[in-house]
Design an enzyme around this catalytic site. Sequence first.
Site, PDB file in Angstrom:
ATOM      1  N   ILE A 153       4.463  55.820  79.717  1.00 15.42           N
ATOM      2  CA  ILE A 153       5.078  57.126  79.947  1.00 15.42           C
ATOM      3  C   ILE A 153       5.575  57.731  78.649  1.00 15.42           C
ATOM      4  O   ILE A 153       5.499  58.945  78.440  1.00 15.42           O
ATOM      5  CB  ILE A 153       6.222  56.979  80.969  1.00 15.42           C
ATOM      6  CG1 ILE A 153       5.686  56.421  82.302  1.00 15.42           C
ATOM      7  CG2 ILE A 153       6.911  58.307  81.207  1.00 15.42           C
ATOM      8  CD1 ILE A 153       6.769  56.108  83.311  1.00 15.42           C
ATOM      9  N   LYS A 172      19.196  48.082  84.149  1.00 11.58           N
ATOM     10  CA  LYS A 172      19.057  49.490  84.513  1.00 11.58           C
ATOM     11  C   LYS A 172      20.352  50.041  85.101  1.00 11.58           C
ATOM     12  O   LYS A 172      20.729  51.198  84.837  1.00 11.58           O
ATOM     13  CB  LYS A 172      17.911  49.663  85.511  1.00 11.58           C
ATOM     14  CG  LYS A 172      16.535  49.462  84.900  1.00 11.58           C
ATOM     15  CD  LYS A 172      16.288  50.447  83.771  1.00 11.58           C
ATOM     16  CE  LYS A 172      14.914  50.307  83.144  1.00 11.58           C
ATOM     17  NZ  LYS A 172      14.702  51.268  82.037  1.00 11.58           N
TER      18      LYS A 172
END
Length: 482
Positions: free
Chosen positions: A66, A229
């Site tokens: 990405i 995360k």
Amino acid sequence: MPIPFLASLYFDGYPPWLPDPYLLLKYSTAAATITLTKWYTGGRTNTAERNMHGRVVLVTGGTSGIGAVTAYELARRGAQVVLLTRLPPTDAFLVEYVDDLRARTGNNMIYAEQVDLADLYSVRQFATRWIDNAPPRRLDMIVLCAATMVPPGGKRVETAEGVEVTWMVNYLANFHLLGILSPAIRAQPFDRDVRIVIPTCSSYIASPKLDAEVESKDWTPQWAYSRSKLALMVFARAYQKHLDSYKRPDQLPMTARVVLVDPGLARTPGMRRWLSRGSLLGLLLYLIFYVFAWLFLKSPEMAAQSLLYAVMEGSLVSVPGGRLIKECMQMDCARKDVDDEEVAKKLWESSDKLIERVEKQQAVKRAKAKKEQEKREEEAKKAAQVEEIESLVGAITRSKAKSAKVTAKGSNEAPKKNGKKGKSAGNNAKYNASHCHPVFFTNKLRRPPFTILPGPESSPVVHGYVYQEGLRGVDKSAGPRL
């Protein structure tokens, strides 16, 4: 054409050359289902646009997945992209990648800087170089796409500094980088829209609490990734409050915004490594069943649409920072502890203490290694000097031995030569005198002795004496003067 065909179907019945209607319906239904599934899992497309010419963007993880798509789209729109990579800028792969990216985008303002997110010292070196500039360097955006994951069933891996690699790369390095770059972000002008885009993952929902005590034997790759995360999201919200609390000298509000982005599940190298479990057999199975990965996972281009929305959407500057973007829409976080100030405070303090402890230990190791290196260099220098002296002594010794050998040989041969010469010396004395000096010993060409006259003419020159002709009015029989 349609009317005669329909009339033929009505009067003559179903033609035999057409496929079975039930079979046709089945295949049509399957194709429609696959198309709708792919359309749904592909996600939404970014519709926001923004002028990126002249804007400076720092991108981590911009060479694959990405991050590579995001860097390409930003460069294509004219932004000055600085890729923060683990490899040095002189690496052959990185040089070729940057050249290719410049050629495809027509943008030569693409550079690479070495920042190893698995090394706190490397992060500090880059960030310190960036802020050590007067006036402050322009900085419009930071996109933190770099992340790592241990494959399922893998063992706990630590960096050279002794920190678990998932926690280090996914959270602690970003915490350290943004902490040092904070003055550069706050020093930007009021009219500059500064954004810090932080990709996350929906796995944070299943993460244990950050203040929960977990033993090392209970460590798993899934737990480590989801926890990193969650910590990144908690820090992002706290970092936005840290920026908002800054009082600008011009008394204007802070326009820097932190934006969290959930790009979804995509066919990136990290996802491929996760699904294949980091093994060749798993990779083979991934290739065999690739059609399912293609159907249910986004492409990197579609996964990057939410990041591009967070980068280009103009309305995000007018709302409070710390928003979560998913499928090009603003959404709420699924966990309340993301906004818990007590958890954020403990996380911030523990991260600061960990970085301080690790950097002190590494500074001591670097100083020790530098001292050992200097010691080795000094020893090598001394050894070279000793070797040079020994070689000179050996050369002198060999030269003396050779001279002594030549002298001894000459003394042994001298009586024979002298005897032979003495025997014929009396007979050929006159011949030898005239033969050896045929010109200079003749009375006709012998010149009178030189006379040194006082005055400037008697001064020697730099390179020796030179002859001059006699002065005017002086008897030429006096001969030449010095």
